[in-house]
Design an enzyme around this catalytic site. Structure first.
Site, PDB file in Angstrom:
ATOM      1  N   LYS A 157       0.863  -1.183   0.000  1.00  0.00           N
ATOM      2  CA  LYS A 157       0.000   0.000   0.000  1.00  0.00           C
ATOM      3  C   LYS A 157       0.896   1.230   0.000  1.00  0.00           C
ATOM      4  O   LYS A 157       2.046   1.163   0.434  1.00  0.00           O
ATOM      5  CB  LYS A 157      -0.887   0.000   1.244  1.00  0.00           C
ATOM      6  CG  LYS A 157      -2.101   0.891   1.145  1.00  0.00           C
ATOM      7  CD  LYS A 157      -3.248   0.233   0.414  1.00  0.00           C
ATOM      8  CE  LYS A 157      -4.396   1.198   0.191  1.00  0.00           C
ATOM      9  NZ  LYS A 157      -5.599   0.518  -0.330  1.00  0.00           N
ATOM     10  N   ASP A 159      -7.008   4.529  -4.521  1.00  0.00           N
ATOM     11  CA  ASP A 159      -7.663   4.404  -3.211  1.00  0.00           C
ATOM     12  C   ASP A 159      -8.251   5.791  -2.951  1.00  0.00           C
ATOM     13  O   ASP A 159      -8.485   6.556  -3.907  1.00  0.00           O
ATOM     14  CB  ASP A 159      -6.643   3.970  -2.125  1.00  0.00           C
ATOM     15  CG  ASP A 159      -7.311   3.584  -0.806  1.00  0.00           C
ATOM     16  OD1 ASP A 159      -7.821   2.462  -0.701  1.00  0.00           O
ATOM     17  OD2 ASP A 159      -7.343   4.419   0.126  1.00  0.00           O
TER      18      ASP A 159
HETATM   19  P1  NAP Z   1     -12.840   8.008  -2.649  1.00  0.00           P
HETATM   20  O1  NAP Z   1     -13.395   7.783  -4.006  1.00  0.00           O
HETATM   21  O2  NAP Z   1     -11.794   9.015  -2.449  1.00  0.00           O
HETATM   22  O3  NAP Z   1     -14.082   8.314  -1.687  1.00  0.00           O
HETATM   23  C1  NAP Z   1     -13.929   8.389  -0.302  1.00  0.00           C
HETATM   24  C2  NAP Z   1     -15.235   8.865   0.274  1.00  0.00           C
HETATM   25  O4  NAP Z   1     -15.179   8.755   1.693  1.00  0.00           O
HETATM   26  C3  NAP Z   1     -15.536  10.324  -0.029  1.00  0.00           C
HETATM   27  O5  NAP Z   1     -16.929  10.524  -0.128  1.00  0.00           O
HETATM   28  C4  NAP Z   1     -14.964  11.022   1.201  1.00  0.00           C
HETATM   29  O6  NAP Z   1     -15.555  12.284   1.477  1.00  0.00           O
HETATM   30  C5  NAP Z   1     -15.339  10.050   2.285  1.00  0.00           C
HETATM   31  N1  NAP Z   1     -14.417  10.205   3.407  1.00  0.00           N
HETATM   32  C6  NAP Z   1     -13.079  10.054   3.394  1.00  0.00           C
HETATM   33  N2  NAP Z   1     -12.556  10.301   4.592  1.00  0.00           N
HETATM   34  C7  NAP Z   1     -13.618  10.609   5.370  1.00  0.00           C
HETATM   35  C8  NAP Z   1     -13.749  10.953   6.730  1.00  0.00           C
HETATM   36  N3  NAP Z   1     -12.668  11.045   7.535  1.00  0.00           N
HETATM   37  N4  NAP Z   1     -15.002  11.199   7.197  1.00  0.00           N
HETATM   38  C9  NAP Z   1     -16.078  11.098   6.393  1.00  0.00           C
HETATM   39  N5  NAP Z   1     -16.016  10.786   5.089  1.00  0.00           N
HETATM   40  C10 NAP Z   1     -14.807  10.539   4.601  1.00  0.00           C
HETATM   41  O7  NAP Z   1     -12.246   6.640  -2.044  1.00  0.00           O
HETATM   42  P2  NAP Z   1     -12.736   5.153  -2.318  1.00  0.00           P
HETATM   43  O8  NAP Z   1     -11.839   4.576  -3.356  1.00  0.00           O
HETATM   44  O9  NAP Z   1     -14.201   5.125  -2.496  1.00  0.00           O
HETATM   45  O10 NAP Z   1     -12.322   4.453  -0.946  1.00  0.00           O
HETATM   46  C11 NAP Z   1     -13.217   4.390   0.179  1.00  0.00           C
HETATM   47  C12 NAP Z   1     -12.778   3.295   1.126  1.00  0.00           C
HETATM   48  O11 NAP Z   1     -12.770   2.017   0.428  1.00  0.00           O
HETATM   49  C13 NAP Z   1     -11.363   3.420   1.692  1.00  0.00           C
HETATM   50  O12 NAP Z   1     -11.334   2.852   2.993  1.00  0.00           O
HETATM   51  C14 NAP Z   1     -10.525   2.554   0.762  1.00  0.00           C
HETATM   52  O13 NAP Z   1      -9.328   2.120   1.374  1.00  0.00           O
HETATM   53  C15 NAP Z   1     -11.494   1.410   0.556  1.00  0.00           C
HETATM   54  N6  NAP Z   1     -11.254   0.595  -0.645  1.00  0.00           N
HETATM   55  C16 NAP Z   1     -11.217   1.147  -1.885  1.00  0.00           C
HETATM   56  C17 NAP Z   1     -11.033   0.344  -2.999  1.00  0.00           C
HETATM   57  C18 NAP Z   1     -11.067   0.892  -4.391  1.00  0.00           C
HETATM   58  O14 NAP Z   1     -11.035   0.091  -5.337  1.00  0.00           O
HETATM   59  N7  NAP Z   1     -11.191   2.174  -4.588  1.00  0.00           N
HETATM   60  C19 NAP Z   1     -10.830  -1.026  -2.829  1.00  0.00           C
HETATM   61  C20 NAP Z   1     -10.896  -1.589  -1.539  1.00  0.00           C
HETATM   62  C21 NAP Z   1     -11.107  -0.753  -0.453  1.00  0.00           C
HETATM   63  P3  NAP Z   1     -14.748  13.626   1.098  1.00  0.00           P
HETATM   64  O15 NAP Z   1     -14.796  13.703  -0.399  1.00  0.00           O
HETATM   65  O16 NAP Z   1     -15.495  14.691   1.786  1.00  0.00           O
HETATM   66  O17 NAP Z   1     -13.342  13.453   1.626  1.00  0.00           O
END
Ligand code: NAP
Length: 450
Positions: free
Chosen positions: A130, A170
């Protein structure tokens, strides 16, 4: 269920605490896995003989670097870059890059550690890693994001390669950032090495269904869990936290299965829309305009209300899908969900539920899916992207989404069967940790002390 570690693991956990001070998220992730591994102390003595657990807790390599870049106003900014190459027993390091101001070594190490077992569960030949930076893309122009990504890759490229280390997106790293990162890698190395990054644009080496994969996969996993009890998503009320990549496509799949999603969030608050979230409007706000949930409410009018206090978990629902970030759902909020009759909680994000929340849910008999199993669809589809790149092929959407669905059902069945085999029937946390760990451990034993 006991909350203490097996006596032979406690000294190893104490060493992890001593060797990694000030890294609470990493400690939390290690404890959770060690806790599930108790049956192996007796059943797999060879693991102790080879010090597998101690080695698994120590990343193979950790890279921390300076990322200088220039703002549109000509100001020089300095961020910190990370890549933790955790374990390559099953294949090249694989795991996303996170750009968020909260990023530090503890967060990258917890994510990398979890990734090792998640990737093992997919059944694909990928190790775990990561990376990321404390850079905040929010409010930055495209040119600033491009200059940051170019500077980040100018250091990181030497550690990557399709057989070495393959990052993806991510939080804060989506198609735009992957494009800039890939462009700089290609320029520096003079190689069109498609398999070095996943999450690429479909027209230049990306896989169809990769964008959708984590959200869809989380819902497929939850669907399989409900199926064991003769239940499904149809007519269920769903709450999804976050409104990024994972959340949006979890909503899309849940709606396709007949559920009504009534609330979503971002870091500025949450929106409740009792008539059901309008996904087209949400995508326009989030994916096109990079807006806030309040913009969604402005766009759909009085049917939606924005709430900036309290918690999204106050909203009563049958199914809760935390898809935002780590430790976003605590024991009190889990108690509220239980009080409101929640049936299932599936983690779309990584470690969104605190250990206390997981206890409350499990004690109340709520079906609970741990992220390292339920959100593995993203990395599994990344491995499918690598497979397509290696064969210079591009599959259609149905083929790729179909493979994803099969993989998620397989992971579900593996977790369930492993939990049963080791005496914890129905416990997906124990099943996921044991199944993921055993495969990695067996490979490490086979490869000797390296
Ligand atoms: P993303 O597209 O950047 O979206 C993240 C979302 O979560 C946004 O709406 C963000 O709001 C919100 N957020 C982030 N930090 C926050 C906080 N402290 N309090 C409240 N809301 C918060 O990211 P993503 O890819 O969807 O990833 C989301 C989660 O899934 C993470 O834990 C990541 O590690 C996990 N994940 C992702 C993938 C993937 O393929 N993308 C795969 C496995 C796991 P704001 O815009 O206001 O910051």
């Amino acid at each position: 269920m006991s909350t203490t570690l097996h006596p032979s693991f406690q000294p190893m956990f104490d060493i992890v605490l001593a060797r990694n001070p000030g890294e609470p998220e990493f400690h939390q992730a290690v404890y959770e896995v060690m806790h599930s591994l108790a049956p192996l102390a007796e059943e797999r003595p060879e693991y102790a003989q080879w010090s597998i657990l101690q080695r698994v807790c120590e990343p193979e390599r950790q890279i921390i670097f300076r990322v200088p870049w220039v703002t549109d106003a000509g100001q020089v900014e300095i961020n910190r870059g990370f890549r933790v190459e955790f374990n390559s027993a099953l294949g090249p390091y694989k795991g996303g890059l996170r750009f968020h101001p909260s990023v530090n070594l503890s967060i990258i190490k917890f994510l990398g550690f979890e990734q090792v077992f998640k990737n093992s569960l997919t059944g694909m030949p990928i190790g775990g890693g990561k990376g990321g930076s404390d850079f905040d893309p929010k409010g930055r122009s495209d040119n600033e994001v491009m200059r940051f990504c170019q500077s980040f890759m100018t250091e990181l490229y030497r550690h990557l390669g399709e057989y070495t280390d393959v990052p993806a997106g991510d939080i804060g790293v989506g198609a735009r950032e992957i494009g800039y990162l890939f462009g700089q890698y290609k320029r520096i190395t003079n190689r069109y090495e498609s398999g070095v990054l996943t999450g690429k644009g479909v027209s230049w080496g990306g896989s169809r269904a990769r964008t959708e994969a984590t959200g869809y996969g989380t819902v497929h996993f939850a669907e399989a869990m409900l199926g064991v009890h003769g239940e499904d998503f149809d007519d269920r009320t769903v709450v999804v936290s976050g409104s990024g990549n994972v959340a949006i496509y979890a909503v899309e799949k849940a709606q396709a299965l007949g559920a009504k999603v009534i609330a979503m969030s971002d870091s500025s608050g949450y929106v409740v829309d009792e008539t059901g979230i309008d996904l087209e409007v949400l995508k326009d706000v989030k994916e096109i305009h990079r807006g806030r949930v309040a913009d969604y409410a402005d766009a759909v009018g009085p049917r939606a209300r924005v709430i900036t206090s309290g918690s999204i978990w106050d909203v009563p629902c049958d199914i809760a899908l935390p898809c935002a970030t780590q430790n976003e759902l605590d024991d009190t909020q889990a108690g509220t969900l239980v009080g409101n009759g929640v049936r299932l909680v599936a983690e779309g994000a990584n470690m969104p539920c605190t250990p206390g929340a997981v206890s409350v849910l499990r004690d109340a008999g709520v079906l609970f899916a741990p992220g390292k199993a339920s959100n593995a669809g993203g990395v599994a589809t990344s491995a499918l992207e690598m497979q397509q790149n290696a064969s210079r092929d591009a599959w259609d959407f149905e083929t790729t989404a179909g493979r994803l669905q099969e993989i998620m059902y397989d992971i579900h069945d593996t977790c369930l069967a492993t939990a049963e085999e080791f005496g914890s029937p129905g416990d997906y946390v124990v099943g996921a940790n044991l199944a993921g760990y055993i495969k990695v451990a067996d490979a490490m034993v086979a490869m000797g002390v390296i």
